[in-house]
Design an enzyme around this catalytic site. Structure first.
Site, PDB file in Angstrom:
ATOM      1  N   PRO A 220      21.783 -16.506 -24.540  1.00  0.00           N
ATOM      2  CA  PRO A 220      23.238 -16.700 -24.495  1.00  0.00           C
ATOM      3  C   PRO A 220      23.729 -18.077 -24.902  1.00  0.00           C
ATOM      4  O   PRO A 220      24.940 -18.257 -25.087  1.00  0.00           O
ATOM      5  CB  PRO A 220      23.583 -16.428 -23.029  1.00  0.00           C
ATOM      6  CG  PRO A 220      22.333 -16.700 -22.288  1.00  0.00           C
ATOM      7  CD  PRO A 220      21.207 -16.329 -23.198  1.00  0.00           C
ATOM      8  N   PHE A 221      22.833 -19.045 -25.046  1.00  0.00           N
ATOM      9  CA  PHE A 221      23.271 -20.386 -25.432  1.00  0.00           C
ATOM     10  C   PHE A 221      22.461 -20.888 -26.628  1.00  0.00           C
ATOM     11  O   PHE A 221      22.022 -22.036 -26.680  1.00  0.00           O
ATOM     12  CB  PHE A 221      23.168 -21.345 -24.241  1.00  0.00           C
ATOM     13  CG  PHE A 221      23.956 -20.874 -23.052  1.00  0.00           C
ATOM     14  CD1 PHE A 221      25.341 -20.935 -23.057  1.00  0.00           C
ATOM     15  CD2 PHE A 221      23.316 -20.327 -21.955  1.00  0.00           C
ATOM     16  CE1 PHE A 221      26.072 -20.473 -21.969  1.00  0.00           C
ATOM     17  CE2 PHE A 221      24.035 -19.863 -20.866  1.00  0.00           C
ATOM     18  CZ  PHE A 221      25.431 -19.934 -20.878  1.00  0.00           C
ATOM     19  N   GLU A 238      19.960 -21.369 -20.789  1.00  0.00           N
ATOM     20  CA  GLU A 238      20.477 -22.090 -19.625  1.00  0.00           C
ATOM     21  C   GLU A 238      21.718 -22.905 -19.963  1.00  0.00           C
ATOM     22  O   GLU A 238      21.747 -23.649 -20.939  1.00  0.00           O
ATOM     23  CB  GLU A 238      19.397 -23.014 -19.046  1.00  0.00           C
ATOM     24  CG  GLU A 238      19.836 -23.727 -17.789  1.00  0.00           C
ATOM     25  CD  GLU A 238      18.715 -24.508 -17.115  1.00  0.00           C
ATOM     26  OE1 GLU A 238      18.987 -25.192 -16.114  1.00  0.00           O
ATOM     27  OE2 GLU A 238      17.563 -24.425 -17.595  1.00  0.00           O
ATOM     28  N   LYS A 254      15.417 -21.719 -12.646  1.00  0.00           N
ATOM     29  CA  LYS A 254      14.064 -22.035 -12.188  1.00  0.00           C
ATOM     30  C   LYS A 254      13.433 -20.725 -11.735  1.00  0.00           C
ATOM     31  O   LYS A 254      13.995 -20.011 -10.900  1.00  0.00           O
ATOM     32  CB  LYS A 254      14.077 -23.037 -11.028  1.00  0.00           C
ATOM     33  CG  LYS A 254      14.098 -24.476 -11.492  1.00  0.00           C
ATOM     34  CD  LYS A 254      12.748 -24.889 -12.037  1.00  0.00           C
ATOM     35  CE  LYS A 254      12.851 -26.170 -12.863  1.00  0.00           C
ATOM     36  NZ  LYS A 254      13.030 -25.891 -14.283  1.00  0.00           N
TER      37      LYS A 254
END
Length: 436
Positions: A220-221, A238, A254
């Protein structure tokens, strides 16, 4: 004031590829892609920033005054795209590193682009910072006329790549065991330890690296930063920070598990990750660290954790993610937020300052942009930045390529298992570069 033209289009892979190939003909361009992940809450499906109207770039040998970045943001009041290198930590805290900087990327680099294309809600938005109706029309025509629709611009020439690990498996295990001794003594209770793979005399096309990597990972990033000197191809899942009006969120990751092709086995892997005490403790430690960072700048009693230890499936791995949110006072500017939160806890450890000191002691390279952040700032001061993980970094001037990998070490860590987790994280990067 930017001139905006909205073109209603049919969403398709062809359109994405046409726009990407048009942008890649420019010397400076940035591509940001949410890959249609609804959970990302991105402001667009994908975005292109092309050309440079103005920029701020601080070389690694320069003393960083973070006020210069805020002055640049304040003076432009425009869309800005850029990245922050991990070693900016030394500008925020009384820290230093004697490790070698093999990559030689700027400490920070932000551009005010000449042209921006945003795709959202079935429309392509053209944003220009000058009155250029004819130019907009010409660019739209050029995009439509691009005939090369192959999503991979060219086959990667990786046969000559000699990719090496900077440390051996045995050295990695020895250093993790030494870190565990610091944890047992109480110096830290979590530390993110990284090592890197690298290649000298590397000749790669980073647009192709990114497109192959993004197709394999669909995160997504995802991001591609491409300039005449430096390039970053990132498959990050992230988010570091997103600010919208007075709301600030961070989504630390994490906890990692593999995917399985069998749905039942995949669900078992996700369930095991969600209930794993070690993985949960890693995530909760960093979530608490982010809460503490936010409390330094947030309005009183506004720091919340709306999501804790939720497992998200991605194409290559499953990840445990939490969300921390707060409300900001109106006087809180971009660099004030950075001073309180950078580098991100998921890539450092806790307590953060001691973790930063030990990272410099045990790692044998400067991270540069790895575990820094890449994203954008809007004219109103909102912003969204990823964490630069699962990424390939390339210095075009020295033909040096770097692929760093890391994991969080806690008291329950097993050095061999941590090494195996790093290899899992590197899987898509390994396939793209046909090595590691």
């Amino acid at each position: 004031m930017r001139i905006t033209k909205k073109v209603t289009v049919v969403a398709s892979q062809t359109l994405r590829t046409q726009c990407f190939n048009w942008a890649s003909k420019h010397s400076y361009y940035v591509w940001l892609d949410s890959n249609q992940y609804p959970a990302s809450n991105a402001e667009f499906e994908w975005c292109l920033a092309v050309g440079v109207q103005d920029e701020i770039k601080i070389s690694p040998s320069q003393l960083v005054n973070i006020k210069d970045l805020q002055a640049f943001v304040n003076s432009k009041k425009d869309w800005l795209f850029g990245y922050l290198s991990y070693d900016l930590k030394n500008a925020f805290e009384c820290l230093k590193s004697t490790n070698s900087d093999y990559l030689q990327f700027p400490s920070l680099h932000f551009i005010q682009p000449q042209k921006i294309l945003l795709y959202k809600e079935g429309a392509l938005h053209f944003l220009y910072n000058h009155d250029a109706v004819n130019e907009i029309s010409g660019d739209w025509q050029a995009i439509q006329n691009i005939q090369n629709l192959n999503p991979y611009k060219q086959r990667l020439n990786t046969e000559t790549l000699n990719i090496q690990a900077r440390i051996s498996k045995e050295q990695y295990i020895s250093r993790v065991e030494a870190i565990l001794q610091h944890i047992q003594k109480g110096d830290v209770y979590e530390l993110n330890y990284c090592f890197d793979y690298f290649a000298e005399q590397a000749y790669v096309d980073m647009a192709s690296v990114f497109q192959n990597l993004n197709a394999m990972s669909l995160t997504p990033f995802a991001a591609l930063w491409d300039t005449p000197q430096h390039a970053i191809a990132s498959a990050s899942m992230e988010r570091f920070l997103k600010k919208k009006k007075q709301t600030l969120i961070s989504q630390p990751i994490k906890g990692t598990a593999p995917r399985a092709t069998n749905p039942e086995k995949d669900a078992i892997l996700a369930s095991n990750l969600a209930s794993n005490p070690k993985e949960r403790s890693e995530n909760i430690m960093i979530t608490d660290l982010v809460r503490n960072d936010f409390s330094r700048i947030a309005r009183p009693n506004t720091v919340k954790v709306p999501e804790l230890c939720k497992v998200y499936p991605y194409k290559q791995v499953q990840q445990m993610q939490s969300t921390v949110a707060c409300k900001l006072p109106k006087s809180c500017d971009f660099t004030t937020i950075l001073k309180a939160t950078f580098p991100m806890g998921s890539m450092t450890g806790a307590p953060k300052i001691k973790a930063l000191e030990l990272i410099d002691l045990f790692e044998n390279f400067k991270r540069g942009p790895y575990s820094g952040a890449l994203g954008y700032i809007t004219p109103t001061g909102d912003f969204d930045f990823n964490v630069l993980i699962r990424s390939v970094f390339y210095n075009k001037e020295t033909n040096y390529l770097s692929v760093p990998i890391g994991s969080a070490i806690t008291a329950q860590a097993n050095a061999l298992q941590e090494y195996d987790e790093c290899q899992l994280k590197a899987h898509a990067l390994r396939k793209v570069l046909q090595a590691l």
